[in-house]
Motif scaffolding. Structure first.
Motif, PDB file in Angstrom:
ATOM      1  N   THR A  55      38.833  39.586  31.595  1.00 23.29           N
ATOM      2  CA  THR A  55      39.893  38.685  32.079  1.00 23.29           C
ATOM      3  C   THR A  55      40.990  38.493  31.027  1.00 23.29           C
ATOM      4  OG1 THR A  55      38.870  36.704  31.165  1.00 23.29           O
ATOM      5  CG2 THR A  55      38.151  37.364  33.361  1.00 23.29           C
ATOM      6  N   THR A  56      41.341  39.562  30.321  1.00 28.77           N
ATOM      7  CA  THR A  56      42.344  39.393  29.269  1.00 28.77           C
ATOM      8  C   THR A  56      43.681  38.908  29.825  1.00 28.77           C
ATOM      9  OG1 THR A  56      42.490  41.788  29.425  1.00 28.77           O
ATOM     10  CG2 THR A  56      41.408  40.910  27.489  1.00 28.77           C
ATOM     11  N   CYS A  57      44.311  39.735  30.665  1.00 23.14           N
ATOM     12  CA  CYS A  57      45.634  39.339  31.198  1.00 23.14           C
ATOM     13  C   CYS A  57      45.531  39.109  32.700  1.00 23.14           C
ATOM     14  CB  CYS A  57      46.663  40.415  30.888  1.00 23.14           C
ATOM     15  SG  CYS A  57      46.312  41.993  31.692  1.00 23.14           S
ATOM     16  N   ASP A  58      46.525  38.430  33.262  1.00 21.68           N
ATOM     17  CA  ASP A  58      46.541  38.167  34.699  1.00 21.68           C
ATOM     18  C   ASP A  58      46.464  39.453  35.502  1.00 21.68           C
ATOM     19  OD1 ASP A  58      46.810  35.474  34.288  1.00 21.68           O
ATOM     20  OD2 ASP A  58      48.986  35.454  34.534  1.00 21.68           O
ATOM     21  N   GLY A  59      47.216  40.460  35.034  1.00 21.15           N
ATOM     22  CA  GLY A  59      47.289  41.715  35.776  1.00 21.15           C
ATOM     23  C   GLY A  59      45.921  42.349  35.931  1.00 21.15           C
TER      24      GLY A  59
ATOM     25  N   LEU B 126      48.616  47.459  44.697  1.00 17.81           N
ATOM     26  CA  LEU B 126      49.127  46.563  43.650  1.00 17.81           C
ATOM     27  C   LEU B 126      50.626  46.344  43.808  1.00 17.81           C
ATOM     28  CD1 LEU B 126      47.406  48.222  40.556  1.00 17.81           C
ATOM     29  CD2 LEU B 126      46.772  46.037  41.598  1.00 17.81           C
TER      30      LEU B 126
ATOM     31  N   GLU C 244      39.696  42.647  40.967  1.00 16.38           N
ATOM     32  CA  GLU C 244      39.133  42.202  42.253  1.00 16.38           C
ATOM     33  C   GLU C 244      39.349  43.278  43.321  1.00 16.38           C
ATOM     34  OE1 GLU C 244      40.822  38.362  43.207  1.00 16.38           O
ATOM     35  OE2 GLU C 244      40.243  37.529  41.268  1.00 16.38           O
ATOM     36  N   ILE C 245      40.502  43.942  43.239  1.00 17.53           N
ATOM     37  CA  ILE C 245      40.797  44.999  44.202  1.00 17.53           C
ATOM     38  C   ILE C 245      40.096  46.289  43.777  1.00 17.53           C
ATOM     39  CG2 ILE C 245      42.679  46.321  45.260  1.00 17.53           C
ATOM     40  CD1 ILE C 245      44.506  43.889  44.702  1.00 17.53           C
TER      41      ILE C 245
ATOM     42  N   LYS D 155      42.909  40.975  35.245  1.00 19.33           N
ATOM     43  CA  LYS D 155      41.960  40.033  35.855  1.00 19.33           C
ATOM     44  C   LYS D 155      42.000  40.094  37.375  1.00 19.33           C
ATOM     45  CE  LYS D 155      43.109  35.584  35.577  1.00 19.33           C
ATOM     46  NZ  LYS D 155      43.292  34.288  34.874  1.00 19.33           N
ATOM     47  N   LYS D 156      43.200  40.052  37.930  1.00 17.78           N
ATOM     48  CA  LYS D 156      43.308  40.028  39.386  1.00 17.78           C
ATOM     49  C   LYS D 156      43.182  41.431  39.984  1.00 17.78           C
ATOM     50  CE  LYS D 156      43.646  36.785  41.372  1.00 17.78           C
ATOM     51  NZ  LYS D 156      42.543  35.853  41.763  1.00 17.78           N
ATOM     52  N   ALA D 157      43.646  42.455  39.239  1.00 11.12           N
ATOM     53  CA  ALA D 157      43.561  43.824  39.763  1.00 11.12           C
ATOM     54  C   ALA D 157      42.097  44.262  39.888  1.00 11.12           C
ATOM     55  CB  ALA D 157      44.336  44.782  38.867  1.00 11.12           C
TER      56      ALA D 157
END
Lengths: 424, 424
Positions: A142-146, A109, A152-153, A148-150
């Motif tokens: 999918t609340t926040c960008d952090g 991250l 995926e990893i 949501k995208k984290a």
């Protein structure tokens, strides 16, 4: 204390690292909680729960799994526990409150990711979270960008991850989106557990969670008394334990504390003297063992009387209507309750401003401390709006931006002491 | 050059600050663009457009407004220009590419906000963006946390702000959400312009925008030639101008450049020698005058052959199907086209990985440079996934994280030179 080594080994934990974590956690708990004066006797239950946080409760989860139940791990108050209970599942909040394994987390991250997200990566990568390892399904959102995208990893590390979409506005089509996501989640739970959720089962789930929330509301309301009958730290702890304890036992234990607090209030007794500066904390959630800010406030001469937070009243307020008879109506009632959550991810989010004001009034707060985790854009940006709104209402407020490290404790203490002095 | 002082004063610009901005912009343009060798003659049009960026084009907008048309300012490729044109509106991308007024912006926003957001606050607060001031409606969207929450504050400065919700996943209910938002936007446009959008009007809007995108696709495809017939800087400039120029004139000007590039390719001529390291840039959008990264690449011995970006192929690829006869079918076609955009705000977002790979292959890139703006969580976190995906395909790649300042130019140049050396 029972020996849980075999269980932890079976769960794939790294025993050495895990021992180190528990040892630090125990020390911090002693220093933070046991050093307090005049604690309600009923807190003994919560002290016990914390002393067995990775032990007895995890064993209960493993026993439940052995008996055929499924454990669902969550990171957010948008995941409806009612549905999980209706499917005979066990709902647990996952570890995300400590600075642990951040070096490893930062390999996956960006360094400028909030502590909460780094924390659940750190716990996973260090193999020290028995709740994560005992989960048959982990639910992200999918609340926040952090987050949501984290996720995926994170999925590469936790293949049983399921991600739920949460809308960003409060228009009719957003309610539709949330509704369809809750129905999708219901289907997923049924697939996992083999249980078909019908009206009767859902009603039972709603009853259980409503009872838990009613106990938390009762606790919150009692804190309006001056002197405050319970410390903010103890009240926060109860709100934290709400996320992973057995709901029936938890509810009874909270009500027992409340009985005691009512007697205290009647006799004019409290944990502080009357006139102690009363603080409302508003902002990001505080997961176990994130006790930094209330710890500083309450060792600086203030007392915390409310948490406008997901681990607090934002997460626990509002009940699900139980009047429905059919599954459709009950599901709609669940959607209606969760759609009211005034998280900073929504735009606009005026309801939160009104809630902060009403909490400040109801709990007779002398001031509001807005708490934002560094790099948490929704709460950090909204803190500007909160500050303006408080100013208009003549409520004193300050904004704190911090992370899970202890590096800024001295600086925060200085600011908070000055704030308490100002509002005294 | 015509004197636009009266127009700028009428728009409420701060003339002194605005003069300073134009002077810096002119210098940077000269240094960056006019210093290039062997530029296509057709770039003369774009040099002229840039020299009149706050002049002639703004006068055209003001003339259009005087004739009863409305100007709609946008920040994102999710705002469907087809609908704006169908309502006889003029669509312009707004200023967000320069470090200007950041000190003022940071009074309202957290310092750890991305440069793009600080930039549109800075332009507004410094009163130097004629496009913003000439807009009858400004359209924001809920793409990322930063923009979503910043718009709540921006609305205080820009009361004619309208915010559109964009979904976060690609499931059927997300398409429904986008569809209902596009219908809501259509209604809002009709209210603003007094024009009722029917099938015929929408078809005309679709035709215009499709033609523009076809010209941009033609340009993109020609860059596959080795040697590259046009610099990455010039190609980026064309993609940037696409956001605010008159669409018909713009399309003709791009096609004119393409005619010239075809002749160059036939004669084996290019802007560099054959074998120059060819770079695909992938990541955050670059608004005028953000030319930093391609500038560094192309003065370090490389040539940029494609932009996987909103200001580039992510924003311009895919046409709207023109086969529909009714308004409903045409609206659906618009939704279908925009729903394909593979922005990092979506989860999961595998389409983007595939698009990066196909662009690298189609444009014969020797390496990919991933470009993320600091504090842009979606692209920063996704860069990890992009890097892994490139590694698996054996495509060399590096990740750059930067902002709008010039402070890291030297350091970036060193890293990029090393990368070019490696892939040569």
């Amino acid at each position: 204390m029972t020996d849980y080594k075999q269980m932890w080994t079976d769960l794939g934990l790294n025993l050495e690292t895990h021992d180190a974590l528990l040892s630090v956690l125990g020390d911090v708990y002693q220093r933070t909680f046991m050093a307090q004066k005049d604690r309600p006797e009923g807190m003994g239950y919560f002290d016990f729960v914390m002393s067995e946080v990775h032990g007895l409760r995890v064993k209960e989860l493993q026993d439940a799994r052995a008996a055929g139940r499924k454990v669902i791990g969550t990171f957010c108050v948008f995941v409806p526990e009612e549905l999980i209970l209706a499917a005979d599942g066990v709902c647990v909040g996952l570890c995300a409150g400590a600075e642990f394994g951040f070096e490893q987390a930062e390999k996956l991250l960006p360094p400028n990711t909030c502590s909460l997200i780094k924390s659940f990566f750190g716990f996973k990568m260090s193999k020290v979270c028995p709740y994560l390892e005992a989960s048959d399904m982990v639910v992200g959102e999918t609340t926040c960008d952090g987050k949501k995208k984290a996720y995926e990893i994170f999925r590469e590390l936790q293949p049983n991850l399921y991600v739920m979409e949460v809308p960003q506005m409060k228009n009719p089509q957003d309610r539709e989106l949330l509704k369809s996501e809750y129905w999708r989640f219901k289907g997923e739970l049924e697939k996992l557990t083999g249980v078909t959720i019908d009206a009767q089962r859902l009603k039972k789930g709603i009853d259980l969670v409503n009872s838990k929330r009613q106990a938390l509301h009762r606790l919150a309301a009692l804190r309006a008394a001056d002197p405050a009958p319970i410390s903010g730290l103890d009240a926060l702890l109860i709100n934290q334990v709400a996320f992973y304890d057995d709901p029936v036992r938890f509810t009874a234990s909270v009500n027992k504390v409340c009985d005691e607090l009512e007697a205290r209030i009647k006799s004019g007794k409290g944990v502080t003297v009357k006139g102690t500066p009363r603080i409302l904390i508003s902002g990001c959630p505080m997961a176990v063992p994130n006790w930094k800010l209330p710890g500083i406030i309450e060792t600086s001469g203030g007392v915390v009387v409310g948490e406008e937070s997901c681990v607090g009243e934002r997460g626990s307020r509002n009940l699900v209507s139980q009047s429905g008879k059919t599954l459709d109506v009950l599901m709609d009632a669940v959607v209606d309750r969760y759609f009211k959550i005034d998280c900073a991810i929504f735009t606009p989010n005026r309801e939160r401003l009104e809630h902060i004001e009403s909490m400040a009034r109801d709990y007779k707060a002398d001031g509001v401390i807005h708490y934002a985790l560094q790099f948490c854009s929704p709460y950090m940006i909204e803190s500007h709006t909160v500050e303006n709104s408080l100013r208009k209402k003549g409520i004193p407020g300050i904004r704190i931006e911090t992370d899970y490290s202890q590096g800024d404790t001295g600086q925060l203490k200085t600011r908070i002491e000055a704030f308490l002095e100002m509002i005294r």
